[in-house]
Design a protein around this motif. Structure first.
Motif, mmCIF file in Angstrom:
data_model
loop_
_atom_site.group_PDB
_atom_site.id
_atom_site.type_symbol
_atom_site.label_atom_id
_atom_site.label_comp_id
_atom_site.label_asym_id
_atom_site.label_seq_id
_atom_site.Cartn_x
_atom_site.Cartn_y
_atom_site.Cartn_z
ATOM 1 N N ASN A 198 0.829 -1.207 0.000
ATOM 2 C CA ASN A 198 0.000 0.000 0.000
ATOM 3 C C ASN A 198 0.867 1.263 0.000
ATOM 4 O O ASN A 198 2.074 1.211 0.192
ATOM 5 C CB ASN A 198 -0.991 0.002 1.173
ATOM 6 N N TRP A 199 0.231 2.386 -0.285
ATOM 7 C CA TRP A 199 0.930 3.664 -0.344
ATOM 8 C C TRP A 199 1.175 4.182 1.069
ATOM 9 O O TRP A 199 0.301 4.142 1.922
ATOM 10 C CB TRP A 199 0.098 4.678 -1.122
ATOM 11 N N ALA A 248 -6.234 1.300 0.442
ATOM 12 C CA ALA A 248 -6.282 1.059 -1.012
ATOM 13 C C ALA A 248 -7.648 1.436 -1.575
ATOM 14 O O ALA A 248 -8.440 0.598 -1.987
ATOM 15 C CB ALA A 248 -5.952 -0.393 -1.303
ATOM 16 N N GLU A 249 -7.929 2.746 -1.585
ATOM 17 C CA GLU A 249 -9.194 3.273 -2.100
ATOM 18 C C GLU A 249 -8.895 4.461 -3.009
ATOM 19 O O GLU A 249 -7.920 5.184 -2.803
ATOM 20 C CB GLU A 249 -10.090 3.741 -0.944
ATOM 21 N N LYS A 260 -4.510 2.343 -6.944
ATOM 22 C CA LYS A 260 -3.667 2.079 -8.112
ATOM 23 C C LYS A 260 -2.264 1.690 -7.671
ATOM 24 O O LYS A 260 -1.763 2.182 -6.667
ATOM 25 C CB LYS A 260 -3.605 3.317 -9.004
ATOM 26 N N MET A 261 -1.674 0.809 -8.451
ATOM 27 C CA MET A 261 -0.317 0.379 -8.153
ATOM 28 C C MET A 261 0.664 1.378 -8.758
ATOM 29 O O MET A 261 0.444 1.903 -9.853
ATOM 30 C CB MET A 261 -0.085 -1.005 -8.758
ATOM 31 N N ALA A 262 1.743 1.656 -8.065
ATOM 32 C CA ALA A 262 2.784 2.535 -8.596
ATOM 33 C C ALA A 262 3.389 1.879 -9.828
ATOM 34 O O ALA A 262 3.558 0.663 -9.865
ATOM 35 C CB ALA A 262 3.865 2.768 -7.542
ATOM 36 N N PRO A 263 3.708 2.673 -10.854
ATOM 37 C CA PRO A 263 4.308 2.084 -12.063
ATOM 38 C C PRO A 263 5.698 1.526 -11.759
ATOM 39 O O PRO A 263 6.507 2.177 -11.092
ATOM 40 C CB PRO A 263 4.376 3.247 -13.052
ATOM 41 N N PHE A 264 5.936 0.319 -12.218
ATOM 42 C CA PHE A 264 7.240 -0.304 -12.018
ATOM 43 C C PHE A 264 8.275 0.323 -12.938
ATOM 44 O O PHE A 264 7.974 0.714 -14.063
ATOM 45 C CB PHE A 264 7.180 -1.811 -12.337
ATOM 46 N N ARG A 265 9.485 0.409 -12.459
ATOM 47 C CA ARG A 265 10.630 0.749 -13.302
ATOM 48 C C ARG A 265 11.251 -0.585 -13.704
ATOM 49 O O ARG A 265 11.534 -1.420 -12.860
ATOM 50 C CB ARG A 265 11.655 1.581 -12.549
ATOM 51 N N LEU A 314 9.567 2.954 -17.751
ATOM 52 C CA LEU A 314 8.475 3.027 -16.796
ATOM 53 C C LEU A 314 7.341 2.172 -17.339
ATOM 54 O O LEU A 314 7.005 2.275 -18.523
ATOM 55 C CB LEU A 314 8.028 4.478 -16.641
ATOM 56 N N GLN A 315 6.802 1.327 -16.506
ATOM 57 C CA GLN A 315 5.732 0.430 -16.935
ATOM 58 C C GLN A 315 4.639 1.214 -17.661
ATOM 59 O O GLN A 315 4.170 2.239 -17.182
ATOM 60 C CB GLN A 315 5.137 -0.279 -15.722
ATOM 61 N N GLY A 316 4.289 0.747 -18.861
ATOM 62 C CA GLY A 316 3.242 1.386 -19.637
ATOM 63 C C GLY A 316 3.736 2.427 -20.621
ATOM 64 O O GLY A 316 2.990 2.872 -21.481
#
Length: 127
Positions: A10-11, A45-46, A51-56, A88-90
């Motif tokens: 989680n954040w 997680a709301e 949202k998940m952080a973008p993976f490097r 960066l993912q995406g």
């Protein structure tokens, strides 16, 4: 983690002014600081925090000066080049493109080429 309602993935927020950058780094992390655990804010997680952080993503290739007919061995065949792409993912394009090379190589368009005199320097730079 239980005391601060932190669950895996989680954040977490550390408010401005509630942390201090370490005077001496103890790791190879990009960010290293100290804070009180009681100052950590765990976000459930709301909404945006669901949202998940973008993976490097690091993609790398290591080249060795190998002996003909033999698979490279660390005690015989030096690493002569390490090439990296970090994306960066995406995203379509990587934001890091570099090559660490033993001695020198020709320039490569759009790539940061770093040359070193010793294999140890190449490996430490890559670290």
């Amino acid at each position: 983690m239980v005391d601060r309602d932190i669950v895996g993935g989680n954040w977490i927020e550390v408010p401005a002014g509630k942390y201090k950058k370490n005077a001496r780094t103890l790791s190879h992390c990009q960010l290293e600081f100290n804070c009180l655990y009681s100052d950590l804010i765990s976000h459930a997680a709301e909404g945006d925090y669901s949202k998940m952080a973008p993976f490097r993503v690091l993609s790398f290739d290591i080249e060795c000066a190998g002996r003909k007919g033999h698979f490279p061995e660390a005690n015989h065949d030096p690493v002569i080049q390490i090439a990296n792409l970090v994306s960066l993912q995406g995203e379509d394009q990587p934001f890091v493109r570099n090559v660490m090379t033993l001695k020198s190589c020709a320039p490569i368009v759009g790539v940061d080429v770093m040359s070193f005199e010793a294999e140890r320097e190449v490996l430490l730079a890559w670290r």
